[in-house]
Design a protein around this motif. Structure first.
Motif, PDB file in Angstrom:
ATOM      1  N   MET A 147     100.501   1.254  53.479  1.00  0.00           N
ATOM      2  CA  MET A 147      99.291   0.442  53.602  1.00  0.00           C
ATOM      3  C   MET A 147      99.332  -0.697  52.590  1.00  0.00           C
ATOM      4  N   GLN A 148      99.001  -1.898  53.028  1.00  0.00           N
ATOM      5  CA  GLN A 148      99.026  -3.059  52.148  1.00  0.00           C
ATOM      6  C   GLN A 148      97.896  -2.996  51.123  1.00  0.00           C
ATOM      7  N   LEU A 149      98.067  -3.776  50.045  1.00  0.00           N
ATOM      8  CA  LEU A 149      97.107  -3.758  48.953  1.00  0.00           C
ATOM      9  C   LEU A 149      95.712  -4.184  49.430  1.00  0.00           C
ATOM     10  N   LYS A 150      95.646  -5.214  50.277  1.00  0.00           N
ATOM     11  CA  LYS A 150      94.341  -5.690  50.733  1.00  0.00           C
ATOM     12  C   LYS A 150      93.614  -4.615  51.550  1.00  0.00           C
ATOM     13  N   ASP A 151      94.375  -3.809  52.292  1.00  0.00           N
ATOM     14  CA  ASP A 151      93.767  -2.721  53.064  1.00  0.00           C
ATOM     15  C   ASP A 151      93.256  -1.619  52.143  1.00  0.00           C
ATOM     16  N   LYS A 152      94.018  -1.332  51.098  1.00  0.00           N
ATOM     17  CA  LYS A 152      93.566  -0.317  50.139  1.00  0.00           C
ATOM     18  C   LYS A 152      92.306  -0.769  49.404  1.00  0.00           C
ATOM     19  N   LEU A 153      92.242  -2.068  49.085  1.00  0.00           N
ATOM     20  CA  LEU A 153      91.042  -2.593  48.416  1.00  0.00           C
ATOM     21  C   LEU A 153      89.833  -2.509  49.341  1.00  0.00           C
ATOM     22  N   LEU A 154      90.038  -2.801  50.630  1.00  0.00           N
ATOM     23  CA  LEU A 154      88.951  -2.684  51.595  1.00  0.00           C
ATOM     24  C   LEU A 154      88.511  -1.224  51.728  1.00  0.00           C
ATOM     25  N   ALA A 155      89.466  -0.310  51.803  1.00  0.00           N
ATOM     26  CA  ALA A 155      89.154   1.116  51.891  1.00  0.00           C
ATOM     27  C   ALA A 155      88.388   1.583  50.654  1.00  0.00           C
ATOM     28  N   GLN A 156      88.740   1.029  49.491  1.00  0.00           N
ATOM     29  CA  GLN A 156      88.040   1.370  48.251  1.00  0.00           C
ATOM     30  C   GLN A 156      86.591   0.907  48.301  1.00  0.00           C
ATOM     31  N   ARG A 157      86.367  -0.315  48.804  1.00  0.00           N
ATOM     32  CA  ARG A 157      84.999  -0.845  48.892  1.00  0.00           C
ATOM     33  C   ARG A 157      84.157  -0.028  49.876  1.00  0.00           C
ATOM     34  N   ILE A 158      84.753   0.356  50.988  1.00  0.00           N
ATOM     35  CA  ILE A 158      84.024   1.164  51.970  1.00  0.00           C
ATOM     36  C   ILE A 158      83.674   2.523  51.380  1.00  0.00           C
ATOM     37  N   TYR A 159      84.604   3.089  50.623  1.00  0.00           N
ATOM     38  CA  TYR A 159      84.348   4.381  49.968  1.00  0.00           C
ATOM     39  C   TYR A 159      83.172   4.270  49.004  1.00  0.00           C
ATOM     40  N   LEU A 160      83.116   3.181  48.246  1.00  0.00           N
ATOM     41  CA  LEU A 160      81.998   2.975  47.320  1.00  0.00           C
ATOM     42  C   LEU A 160      80.693   2.796  48.077  1.00  0.00           C
ATOM     43  N   LEU A 161      80.736   2.098  49.212  1.00  0.00           N
ATOM     44  CA  LEU A 161      79.542   1.920  50.034  1.00  0.00           C
ATOM     45  C   LEU A 161      79.045   3.260  50.577  1.00  0.00           C
ATOM     46  N   LEU A 162      79.956   4.076  51.078  1.00  0.00           N
ATOM     47  CA  LEU A 162      79.585   5.402  51.572  1.00  0.00           C
ATOM     48  C   LEU A 162      79.001   6.257  50.453  1.00  0.00           C
ATOM     49  N   GLY A 163      79.616   6.158  49.272  1.00  0.00           N
ATOM     50  CA  GLY A 163      79.097   6.894  48.123  1.00  0.00           C
ATOM     51  C   GLY A 163      77.688   6.447  47.754  1.00  0.00           C
ATOM     52  N   GLY A 164      77.437   5.124  47.836  1.00  0.00           N
ATOM     53  CA  GLY A 164      76.106   4.605  47.547  1.00  0.00           C
ATOM     54  C   GLY A 164      75.061   5.091  48.536  1.00  0.00           C
ATOM     55  N   LEU A 165      75.422   5.117  49.816  1.00  0.00           N
ATOM     56  CA  LEU A 165      74.513   5.629  50.845  1.00  0.00           C
ATOM     57  C   LEU A 165      74.238   7.114  50.639  1.00  0.00           C
ATOM     58  N   PHE A 166      75.273   7.850  50.265  1.00  0.00           N
ATOM     59  CA  PHE A 166      75.139   9.284  50.005  1.00  0.00           C
ATOM     60  C   PHE A 166      74.164   9.533  48.855  1.00  0.00           C
ATOM     61  N   ILE A 167      74.355   8.838  47.753  1.00  0.00           N
ATOM     62  CA  ILE A 167      73.529   9.047  46.568  1.00  0.00           C
ATOM     63  C   ILE A 167      72.088   8.618  46.826  1.00  0.00           C
ATOM     64  N   THR A 168      71.900   7.492  47.520  1.00  0.00           N
ATOM     65  CA  THR A 168      70.553   7.034  47.837  1.00  0.00           C
ATOM     66  C   THR A 168      69.805   8.060  48.690  1.00  0.00           C
ATOM     67  N   SER A 169      70.468   8.566  49.714  1.00  0.00           N
ATOM     68  CA  SER A 169      69.848   9.565  50.595  1.00  0.00           C
ATOM     69  C   SER A 169      69.473  10.818  49.813  1.00  0.00           C
ATOM     70  N   LEU A 223      86.751   4.157  64.130  1.00  0.00           N
ATOM     71  CA  LEU A 223      86.820   2.824  63.538  1.00  0.00           C
ATOM     72  C   LEU A 223      87.776   2.793  62.346  1.00  0.00           C
ATOM     73  N   PHE A 224      87.736   3.837  61.531  1.00  0.00           N
ATOM     74  CA  PHE A 224      88.651   3.914  60.388  1.00  0.00           C
ATOM     75  C   PHE A 224      90.109   3.967  60.857  1.00  0.00           C
ATOM     76  N   ARG A 225      90.394   4.834  61.809  1.00  0.00           N
ATOM     77  CA  ARG A 225      91.765   4.987  62.282  1.00  0.00           C
ATOM     78  C   ARG A 225      92.282   3.719  62.945  1.00  0.00           C
ATOM     79  N   LYS A 226      91.390   3.037  63.653  1.00  0.00           N
ATOM     80  CA  LYS A 226      91.792   1.798  64.311  1.00  0.00           C
ATOM     81  C   LYS A 226      92.048   0.697  63.296  1.00  0.00           C
ATOM     82  N   ARG A 227      91.146   0.561  62.312  1.00  0.00           N
ATOM     83  CA  ARG A 227      91.289  -0.519  61.319  1.00  0.00           C
ATOM     84  C   ARG A 227      92.454  -0.299  60.388  1.00  0.00           C
ATOM     85  N   PHE A 228      92.669   0.948  59.955  1.00  0.00           N
ATOM     86  CA  PHE A 228      93.713   1.220  58.966  1.00  0.00           C
ATOM     87  C   PHE A 228      94.969   1.853  59.580  1.00  0.00           C
TER      88      PHE A 228
END
Length: 234
Positions: free
Chosen positions: A1-23, A218-223
């Protein structure tokens, strides 16, 4: 996986974590209001279906998110989010406690007695919720990955529902035992609230399965992930 894809995956992970904590935090703050929804005229143990806390509304989102993180990022990343959620919940409890202790001004729209009535029992509620949450989330993650290994990444609906059903039973029973034990809820309401809460959560868990499928697709298709392949973050 390219670096830009890993950075995107990292941002999505942080977003999911934020939604989890807020809920999670919101469910702990609003739990004292109970509502009713009567799709059928049925009583179980003297309680009608459904009379439940509004705190239950955002809570199933946390299980959907941990299942998605488990599927895409792996068991360790799912456990990391759970641990952070525990820390944030206790930190929010500390903030509410301090806010409750400081005196309100004479012109404050919310006076001390009203604030205490709404948030005064938050410490007990958060403790009960956190004990239930801790048990339920780790049960959910363990069972999810057990079925994932057993099915070699196939039958997503199976591990999603089996893990969530059992973990929701653990969660509902634990929080009610603690709240009844602390005298926040009368014991004669225990059985009815347990049945109503669990059945409601099972319904929500079944309904969120298509959303999990969509997220995984969506994850499997994008990455460009294969079945049972996980993303390794930086």
């Amino acid at each position: 996986m390219q670096l830009k894809d890993k950075l995107l995956a990292q941002r999505i992970y942080l977003l999911l974590g934020g939604l989890f904590i807020t809920s999670l935090v919101v469910s702990n703050l609003i739990f004292q209001k109970f509502f009713y929804w009567y799709p059928v005229d049925v009583e179980i143990f003297g309680s009608k279906l459904f009379e439940i806390s509004v705190g239950i509304l955002p809570y199933p989102i946390t299980f959907l998110i941990t299942d998605l993180i488990s599927e895409i990022y792996g068991k360790k990343r799912a456990n990391d989010v759970v641990i952070v959620g525990i820390f944030v919940s206790f930190f929010s409890m500390l903030i509410v406690y301090v806010a409750n202790e400081v005196p309100a001004t004479s012109w404050s729209p919310v006076q001390d007695d009203l604030f205490t009535e709404v948030f005064g029992n938050t410490a007990i509620a958060v403790f009960a919720s956190m004990m239930a949450y801790l048990l339920a989330q780790f049960v959910d993650i363990q069972i999810y990955h057990f079925w994932k290994r057993l099915t070699k990444g196939k039958h997503l609906w199976l591990r999603n529902n089996f893990s969530t059903f059992l973990s929701q039973l653990v969660d509902t029973a634990t929080v009610l035992i603690l709240l009844c034990g602390f005298g926040e809820i009368e014991w004669n309401r225990f059985s009815g609230l347990l049945a109503a809460g669990f059945i409601f959560k099972v319904i929500i868990a079944a309904l969120d399965t298509p959303f999990l499928y969509l997220g995984v697709h969506l994850f499997r298709k994008r990455f460009k992930l294969k079945v049972n392949e996980e993303i390794e973050l930086l």
